[in-house]
Design an enzyme around this catalytic site. Structure first.
Site, PDB file in Angstrom:
ATOM      1  N   LYS A  54      77.653  43.565  29.893  1.00 24.98           N
ATOM      2  CA  LYS A  54      76.814  42.430  29.510  1.00 24.98           C
ATOM      3  C   LYS A  54      77.067  42.048  28.057  1.00 24.98           C
ATOM      4  O   LYS A  54      77.252  42.908  27.192  1.00 24.98           O
ATOM      5  CB  LYS A  54      75.340  42.802  29.711  1.00 24.98           C
ATOM      6  CG  LYS A  54      74.348  41.686  29.411  1.00 24.98           C
ATOM      7  CD  LYS A  54      72.934  42.196  29.615  1.00 24.98           C
ATOM      8  CE  LYS A  54      71.886  41.129  29.326  1.00 24.98           C
ATOM      9  NZ  LYS A  54      70.513  41.637  29.541  1.00 24.98           N
ATOM     10  N   SER A  57      68.002  38.832  32.317  1.00 24.35           N
ATOM     11  CA  SER A  57      69.081  38.194  31.580  1.00 24.35           C
ATOM     12  C   SER A  57      70.451  38.800  31.863  1.00 24.35           C
ATOM     13  O   SER A  57      71.456  38.334  31.322  1.00 24.35           O
ATOM     14  CB  SER A  57      68.786  38.294  30.078  1.00 24.35           C
ATOM     15  OG  SER A  57      68.710  39.656  29.658  1.00 24.35           O
ATOM     16  N   SER A  89      65.419  42.827  33.004  1.00 26.83           N
ATOM     17  CA  SER A  89      66.680  42.091  32.948  1.00 26.83           C
ATOM     18  C   SER A  89      67.825  42.698  33.741  1.00 26.83           C
ATOM     19  O   SER A  89      68.836  42.042  33.929  1.00 26.83           O
ATOM     20  CB  SER A  89      67.118  41.915  31.495  1.00 26.83           C
ATOM     21  OG  SER A  89      66.325  40.956  30.845  1.00 26.83           O
TER      22      SER A  89
END
Length: 471
Positions: free
Chosen positions: A92, A166, A190
């Site tokens: 990520k 996210s 997330s």
């Protein structure tokens, strides 16, 4: 079937860790061939999914060629100290990497870390090939993957729907078979929200189990893996876990051994505003749990909603980390959070800290009666790809931008291990996740219990493979 057949039969290009290893050992594909096919597929499907914001390219191929030389010399012994040898993984874009830019979903200038943080360094040491960085919202502020640096990340199951966030780029990449696993971050859901939306497994370990470097001041952020099976997540955890002096919160002791009793005590919670379809799919798991011998009690939500405290903690941390001169770069929604954080007094932040302690104590009492809690990971089906919340949720300027996912953020506050497991699809064909939550330190129990449920349900269905350009 070769692991590199995506162009011919539209199957996912990446398979599970065990099958990938078997393919390399049997000569069905070299690591370099596999990696080249992965990189090609990422580029070919970028316009459709938008899962990646940076791709490793030549560096990944050099690592793959080195892995092939090792396998040619040592055979199966090459995997003894490198259990992820040749396995393509992604990271990520909130997590720094030494060889790829880290944008954090922001218009601020890119930067590279001087060295990989522990999670990335440990993946590489285990032989994994980092193929790229996956998309996130700006600084991970929303539970969607919408930012000003790239087009929204789209759900592989329905391109007009959100992949969640996210860590939405990570979940979309794993679901679409563009990597075997990905490493995300989870400060309020997330990892688990996009795992639920994209039909993959997402695990938030106990707080500190995987070091977070540089550390987050809010004390909420966890590093955790996403993969398409519990077995792959479980295989990643021994690689990722363990203390690091750069993270003072990293856990020094081993997790509690998984001595799973024949019958677990499970508290089943349904949160308000859970959609009928999500309720239907998750409740279909109840007879599976009973068939495994577990006792399941339906509970009212056994703790007060800690959302107000969460907002104050997050907003204060965002304000502290965002100097006024950086406001010009901020997403409007995140800027509202920053500005609210600047209005908070020290007393207000301390009250939020006290609320966090009260929740930890309350959940500690609840968990005295249960081995696990179970619930829908999120109450809603995936919403529009360019939205940050379901249509019925309040405007983010009202600081309710995460309040629509009440089953995820409480367990960031408590630091408990929580896993989202795909358990079916709605009538519209959209995935639904079941969340299992354990006591702090009971990571192995959560993984073991999830693995047994997964075995009873059978392999999770896969979304349609992304369409390469020109089809």
């Amino acid at each position: 079937m070769s692991v590199i057949n995506v162009a011919r039969d539209r199957q996912p290009i990446c398979r599970d860790i065990r099958e990938t290893r078997r393919s390399f050992l049997r000569g069905h594909a070299t690591v370099a061939e596999h990696t080249r096919a992965v990189l090609d597929a990422i580029h070919e499907t970028h316009a459709e999914l938008g899962a990646f914001v940076a791709v490793a390219g030549a560096g990944a191929l050099r690592e793959a060629e080195a892995a092939d030389r090792l396998i040619a010399r040592l055979g199966e012994a090459a995997f003894r100290d490198r259990p992820l040898l040749g396995v393509p993984v992604s990271v990520k874009d909130l997590i720094q990497t030494r060889d790829l830019p880290t944008r954090r979903g922001s218009l601020l200038p890119n930067h590279r870390g001087a060295a990989d943080p522990p999670a990335v360094a440990r993946l590489r040491a285990a032989g994994a090939i980092v193929v790229g960085k996956t998309a996130t919202s700006e600084h991970g502020w929303s539970a969607s993957t919408v930012s000003r640096v790239a087009a929204p990340t789209r759900n592989p199951w329905a391109r007009d729907r959100s992949a969640g966030g996210s860590s939405g780029g990570s979940a979309a990449a794993v679901a679409a078979g563009l990597c075997t696993a990905s490493i995300g971050t989870d400060g309020a859901g997330s990892v688990r929200i996009p795992a639920s939306f994209c039909g993959v497994v997402g695990f938030k370990p106990s707080f500190g189990r995987v070091p977070y470097v540089p550390p987050c001041a809010d004390g909420l952020a966890h590093v955790g893996p996403l993969a398409r099976s519990v077995a792959d997540v479980a295989a990643l955890m021994p690689v990722l876990a363990g203390p690091d002096p750069r993270d003072p919160d990293s856990v020094t002791g081993p997790p509690v051994p998984a001595t799973e009793p024949a019958a677990l005590r499970i508290g089943w919670i349904e949160f308000p505003r859970t959609s009928g379809e999500v309720r239907r799919v998750t409740e279909d798991v109840l007879p599976v749990l009973a068939g495994l011998g577990h006792r399941v009690d339906r509970l009212d939500v056994p703790f007060p909603d800690p959302y107000a405290a969460l907002v104050d903690v997050l907003a204060a941390a965002e304000a502290a980390g965002t100097p006024p001169q950086d406001e010009q770069w901020c997403d409007a929604g995140r800027l509202a959070i920053v500005r609210y954080g600047r209005t908070l007094s020290g007393a207000a932040v301390m009250r939020a800290a006290e609320a966090r302690l009260a929740l930890r104590a309350r959940l500690g009492s609840v968990m005295e009666g249960y081995d696990l809690l179970a619930m829908a990971t999120v109450p809603a089906e995936p919403f529009a790809a360019d939205a940050i919340a379901p249509p019925w949720a309040a405007d983010p300027d009202d600081l309710l931008w995460l309040g629509w996912s009440p089953a995820t953020y409480p367990f960031n506050i408590t630091g408990q291990p929580a896993l989202s497991l795909p358990v079916g699809v709605t009538a519209r064909g959209l995935p639904v996740g079941l969340q299992l939550v354990g006591r702090v330190g009971d990571d192995d129990l959560v993984l073991s219990a999830a693995g047994r449920v997964e075995a009873e349900l059978g392999p999770a269905p896969m979304p349609p493979a992304p369409r390469p350009k020109g089809e």
